[in-house]
Design an enzyme around this catalytic site. Structure first.
Site, PDB file in Angstrom:
ATOM      1  N   TYR A  44      42.143   5.934  -2.860  1.00  0.00           N
ATOM      2  CA  TYR A  44      41.457   5.064  -2.094  1.00  0.00           C
ATOM      3  C   TYR A  44      42.209   3.789  -1.490  1.00  0.00           C
ATOM      4  O   TYR A  44      42.610   3.225  -2.288  1.00  0.00           O
ATOM      5  CB  TYR A  44      40.197   4.505  -2.615  1.00  0.00           C
ATOM      6  CG  TYR A  44      39.354   5.389  -3.226  1.00  0.00           C
ATOM      7  CD1 TYR A  44      38.455   6.013  -2.655  1.00  0.00           C
ATOM      8  CD2 TYR A  44      39.399   5.580  -4.747  1.00  0.00           C
ATOM      9  CE1 TYR A  44      37.567   7.119  -3.164  1.00  0.00           C
ATOM     10  CE2 TYR A  44      38.808   6.781  -5.240  1.00  0.00           C
ATOM     11  CZ  TYR A  44      37.753   6.986  -4.845  1.00  0.00           C
ATOM     12  OH  TYR A  44      37.032   8.284  -5.450  1.00  0.00           O
ATOM     13  N   GLU A  89      36.046  14.872 -10.654  1.00  0.00           N
ATOM     14  CA  GLU A  89      36.139  14.000  -9.356  1.00  0.00           C
ATOM     15  C   GLU A  89      37.311  12.887  -9.229  1.00  0.00           C
ATOM     16  O   GLU A  89      37.280  11.838  -8.908  1.00  0.00           O
ATOM     17  CB  GLU A  89      34.903  13.394  -9.120  1.00  0.00           C
ATOM     18  CG  GLU A  89      34.355  12.638 -10.338  1.00  0.00           C
ATOM     19  CD  GLU A  89      33.015  11.905  -9.848  1.00  0.00           C
ATOM     20  OE1 GLU A  89      33.045  10.921  -8.891  1.00  0.00           O
ATOM     21  OE2 GLU A  89      32.184  12.121 -10.815  1.00  0.00           O
ATOM     22  N   ASP A 137       0.664  -1.188  -0.083  1.00  0.00           N
ATOM     23  CA  ASP A 137       0.001  -0.129  -0.008  1.00  0.00           C
ATOM     24  C   ASP A 137       0.972   1.260  -0.166  1.00  0.00           C
ATOM     25  O   ASP A 137       0.339   2.487   0.274  1.00  0.00           O
ATOM     26  CB  ASP A 137      -1.011  -0.122   1.102  1.00  0.00           C
ATOM     27  CG  ASP A 137      -1.990  -1.184   1.352  1.00  0.00           C
ATOM     28  OD1 ASP A 137      -2.256  -1.324   0.009  1.00  0.00           O
ATOM     29  OD2 ASP A 137      -2.202  -1.460   2.243  1.00  0.00           O
ATOM     30  N   HIS A 194      30.639   3.452  -3.750  1.00  0.00           N
ATOM     31  CA  HIS A 194      29.097   3.625  -3.841  1.00  0.00           C
ATOM     32  C   HIS A 194      28.226   3.296  -2.630  1.00  0.00           C
ATOM     33  O   HIS A 194      27.297   2.662  -2.538  1.00  0.00           O
ATOM     34  CB  HIS A 194      28.447   3.026  -4.966  1.00  0.00           C
ATOM     35  CG  HIS A 194      28.794   3.535  -6.068  1.00  0.00           C
ATOM     36  ND1 HIS A 194      28.648   2.851  -7.713  1.00  0.00           N
ATOM     37  CD2 HIS A 194      29.064   4.726  -6.622  1.00  0.00           C
ATOM     38  CE1 HIS A 194      29.036   3.640  -8.466  1.00  0.00           C
ATOM     39  NE2 HIS A 194      29.122   4.898  -7.946  1.00  0.00           N
ATOM     40  N   HIS A 203      38.490   4.634 -10.896  1.00  0.00           N
ATOM     41  CA  HIS A 203      37.439   5.235 -11.657  1.00  0.00           C
ATOM     42  C   HIS A 203      37.862   6.492 -12.528  1.00  0.00           C
ATOM     43  O   HIS A 203      39.108   6.696 -12.132  1.00  0.00           O
ATOM     44  CB  HIS A 203      36.227   5.481 -10.690  1.00  0.00           C
ATOM     45  CG  HIS A 203      36.661   6.485  -9.562  1.00  0.00           C
ATOM     46  ND1 HIS A 203      36.536   8.148 -10.166  1.00  0.00           N
ATOM     47  CD2 HIS A 203      36.791   6.791  -8.366  1.00  0.00           C
ATOM     48  CE1 HIS A 203      36.729   8.656  -9.090  1.00  0.00           C
ATOM     49  NE2 HIS A 203      37.091   7.984  -7.932  1.00  0.00           N
ATOM     50  N   GLU A 232      34.958  16.510  -5.809  1.00  0.00           N
ATOM     51  CA  GLU A 232      34.220  16.599  -6.855  1.00  0.00           C
ATOM     52  C   GLU A 232      33.447  17.813  -7.012  1.00  0.00           C
ATOM     53  O   GLU A 232      32.904  18.342  -5.892  1.00  0.00           O
ATOM     54  CB  GLU A 232      33.149  15.392  -6.832  1.00  0.00           C
ATOM     55  CG  GLU A 232      32.215  15.217  -8.075  1.00  0.00           C
ATOM     56  CD  GLU A 232      31.298  14.191  -7.954  1.00  0.00           C
ATOM     57  OE1 GLU A 232      30.509  14.116  -8.981  1.00  0.00           O
ATOM     58  OE2 GLU A 232      30.856  13.587  -6.658  1.00  0.00           O
ATOM     59  N   HIS A 286      31.885  12.472 -15.343  1.00  0.00           N
ATOM     60  CA  HIS A 286      30.779  12.185 -16.213  1.00  0.00           C
ATOM     61  C   HIS A 286      29.918  13.120 -16.542  1.00  0.00           C
ATOM     62  O   HIS A 286      29.834  14.229 -16.014  1.00  0.00           O
ATOM     63  CB  HIS A 286      29.981  10.995 -15.482  1.00  0.00           C
ATOM     64  CG  HIS A 286      29.395  11.329 -14.026  1.00  0.00           C
ATOM     65  ND1 HIS A 286      28.421  12.290 -13.989  1.00  0.00           N
ATOM     66  CD2 HIS A 286      29.867  11.210 -12.896  1.00  0.00           C
ATOM     67  CE1 HIS A 286      28.289  12.437 -12.501  1.00  0.00           C
ATOM     68  NE2 HIS A 286      29.093  11.710 -12.157  1.00  0.00           N
ATOM     69  N   HIS A 314      24.392  10.578 -13.933  1.00  0.00           N
ATOM     70  CA  HIS A 314      25.151  10.021 -14.905  1.00  0.00           C
ATOM     71  C   HIS A 314      24.360  10.466 -15.999  1.00  0.00           C
ATOM     72  O   HIS A 314      23.544   9.667 -16.665  1.00  0.00           O
ATOM     73  CB  HIS A 314      25.591   8.809 -14.569  1.00  0.00           C
ATOM     74  CG  HIS A 314      26.458   8.543 -13.586  1.00  0.00           C
ATOM     75  ND1 HIS A 314      27.178   7.349 -13.509  1.00  0.00           N
ATOM     76  CD2 HIS A 314      26.937   9.178 -12.634  1.00  0.00           C
ATOM     77  CE1 HIS A 314      27.992   7.447 -12.498  1.00  0.00           C
ATOM     78  NE2 HIS A 314      27.702   8.450 -11.882  1.00  0.00           N
ATOM     79  N   ASP A 344      25.958  17.291  -8.226  1.00  0.00           N
ATOM     80  CA  ASP A 344      27.021  16.131  -7.670  1.00  0.00           C
ATOM     81  C   ASP A 344      28.233  16.560  -7.277  1.00  0.00           C
ATOM     82  O   ASP A 344      29.231  17.023  -7.832  1.00  0.00           O
ATOM     83  CB  ASP A 344      27.140  15.077  -9.115  1.00  0.00           C
ATOM     84  CG  ASP A 344      27.820  13.808  -8.460  1.00  0.00           C
ATOM     85  OD1 ASP A 344      27.805  13.732  -7.239  1.00  0.00           O
ATOM     86  OD2 ASP A 344      27.950  13.061  -9.501  1.00  0.00           O
ATOM     87  N   ASP A 385      29.559  12.221  -0.579  1.00  0.00           N
ATOM     88  CA  ASP A 385      29.268  12.778  -1.971  1.00  0.00           C
ATOM     89  C   ASP A 385      27.569  12.867  -2.023  1.00  0.00           C
ATOM     90  O   ASP A 385      26.839  11.656  -1.951  1.00  0.00           O
ATOM     91  CB  ASP A 385      29.892  11.201  -2.722  1.00  0.00           C
ATOM     92  CG  ASP A 385      29.487  11.440  -4.387  1.00  0.00           C
ATOM     93  OD1 ASP A 385      28.630  12.533  -4.749  1.00  0.00           O
ATOM     94  OD2 ASP A 385      30.192  10.798  -5.132  1.00  0.00           O
ATOM     95  N   ARG A 410      38.030  11.718  -2.080  1.00  0.00           N
ATOM     96  CA  ARG A 410      37.391  12.225  -3.385  1.00  0.00           C
ATOM     97  C   ARG A 410      37.036  13.653  -3.335  1.00  0.00           C
ATOM     98  O   ARG A 410      36.580  14.170  -2.171  1.00  0.00           O
ATOM     99  CB  ARG A 410      36.427  11.203  -3.955  1.00  0.00           C
ATOM    100  CG  ARG A 410      35.883  11.611  -5.244  1.00  0.00           C
ATOM    101  CD  ARG A 410      35.074  10.553  -5.875  1.00  0.00           C
ATOM    102  NE  ARG A 410      33.723  10.321  -5.127  1.00  0.00           N
ATOM    103  CZ  ARG A 410      33.454   9.272  -4.292  1.00  0.00           C
ATOM    104  NH1 ARG A 410      34.400   8.371  -4.276  1.00  0.00           N
ATOM    105  NH2 ARG A 410      32.300   9.133  -3.937  1.00  0.00           N
TER     106      ARG A 410
END
Length: 436
Positions: free
Chosen positions: A385, A381, A36, A240, A347, A404, A351, A358, A268, A257, A402
């Site tokens: 790591y 970005e 519901d 992520h 990475h 960005e 992007h 993205h 972003d 992030d 990071r």
């Protein structure tokens, strides 16, 4: 966005489509969350891009040169009983009066009306695969038209990928789109500042996330553009990470992030800062390498440079820094050629950014990196790591960094839309010290 803006977008698409064509675009579906309860509805980005119409159970149709109007919306009828429970519906009159549709029909009449609109058209612009159930309807309508050809009806002979045309249009942002993206970035920068001022040892990651969401909402951004990443210590090494349920520890870094969505346009931004407000010497060294790499990458964002040049600039600085600190050993050029840096930086540097985080748009044209042009918006970005490899000094272990920003390509070079979010070491430490 103004009605004129949406009309301009539709006209650009119809100019690409040409005569004897039709475009069919269903809106997103409502997805159940549990019994519901549904997830909050958000329109399909392409649907919103062309219409601004944000109701489920709707289909947009464009027919260039149609005598009785080129822009058609199929949508729910007004229903006062249902509107008491679930909110206002535009209905057919609203679709025409509020959204400038030339015609609007009840969504329940789609089976009866849409095949007739496709009849005598040579090309159908449609994207297969996004909505399998609607695909089946489309195939059924086309087959029906083919079977009716013996009675003199003409069926379309070509189905063309709609998204290919729209992606290229969406890649170049108008002044109104840039205004919305600038606002989303400014609101997001305020949220990152708030998070820095709030953070201290003993807080939970989800408490920091709550501060972000509060600031987004405060500025009219009703939703994050994506699930916020709030990763303390080793969690910052998970690209992520969205669990956001750990307690923040003294002497750890916190990687956030997070970006707001405003009028369907995303920000972003990533910032990394010390939980206790003070970088350790090792953290400072690694952080400065990432920051220098980001500055080098941003400098490479300008018209005429190709898409991969910011990434190449970042990799160069990151690799040089890793060699200087002894985390990599060897000739810098050879290490880059061998991609040795990928142990710590796995990475790419950015992007496209827009209605989707993205965002759409080709990165290569004819197997060659595309050139950057004014109106494009991308993220920059770089990061490092370091988990706990045995061959690395323990002082570097569980360090995720990071940085960005959202960068607009301009005629002269670039504009950093998210520049209000502090990223210099001294600025971060001063901001956090002032909050204590």
């Amino acid at each position: 966005m103004t009605k004129k803006e949406f009309a301009k977008r539709r006209q650009k698409l119809m100019d690409i489509m040409g005569p004897d064509s039709i475009a069919v675009l269903p809106n997103s579906l409502v997805h159940p969350r549990n019994r519901d309860v549904d997830f909050p509805f958000r329109s399909d980005s392409n649907f919103h891009y062309l219409s601004g119409f944000d109701e489920p159970e709707s289909v947009l149709v464009l027919i260039p040169g149609r005598e009785h109007g080129e822009f058609i919306i199929f949508c729910r009828e007004r229903d006062l009983d249902k509107e008491i429970w679930d909110g206002y519906r535009a209905g057919q009159e609203g679709a025409i009066g509020m959204y400038d549709a030339d015609d609007s029909y009840p969504i329940a009449d789609l089976d009866d009306i849409l095949p007739g609109l496709m009849e005598d058209k040579e090309k159908v612009y449609y994207t297969m695969g996004n909505q399998p159930a609607f695909d089946q309807h489309m195939v059924g309508w086309l087959n029906h038209l083919r079977q009716a050809s013996r009675s003199g009806k003409h069926s379309p002979t070509e189905i063309i990928e709609l998204e290919h045309c729209l992606n290229e249009l969406r890649l170049f942002k108008s002044s109104q789109e840039i205004k919305s993206m600038r606002y989303a970035a400014e609101a997001s920068a305020k949220a990152h500042i708030r998070a820095m001022q709030f953070t201290e040892p003993g807080k939970f990651e989800y408490e920091v996330e709550a501060e972000l969401i509060h600031e987004f909402m405060k500025h009219g951004c009703r939703s994050p553009a994506y699930p916020s990443i709030v990763g303390g210590g080793e969690n910052g090494c998970i690209l992520h990470y969205i669990e956001n349920n750990s307690k923040l520890k003294n002497n750890d870094l916190l990687l956030i992030d997070a970006g707001a969505e405003y009028q369907c346009y995303a920000a972003d931004i990533t910032r990394t800062f010390p939980v206790n407000g003070k970088f350790t010497p090792a953290q400072r060294e690694l952080y400065q390498i990432v920051l220098d790499a980001q500055y080098a990458a941003i400098e490479a964002v300008k018209p005429g440079n190709h898409w991969n040049q910011p990434h190449e600039a970042a990799v160069q600085v990151l690799t040089e820094g890793l060699v200087k600190l002894g985390l990599l050993q060897g000739n810098v050029d050879k290490l880059i050629e061998d991609q040795a840096y990928r142990e710590f930086y796995m990475h790419r540097t950015g992007h496209w950014l827009g209605m989707d985080v993205h965002d759409v748009g080709d990165y290569k044209i004819d197997c060659t990196w595309r050139l950057l042009e004014p109106g494009m918006v991308l993220t920059v970005e770089p990061g490092l790591y370091i988990r706990d490899p045995e061959h690395i000094d323990k002082k570097w272990h569980f360090t995720g960094i990071r940085i960005e920003d959202d960068v607009l390509v301009t005629k002269e070079g670039h504009e950093v839309l998210s520049a209000d979010a502090p990223k210099e070491i001294d600025d971060i430490e001063a901001l956090m010290a002032g909050a204590r």
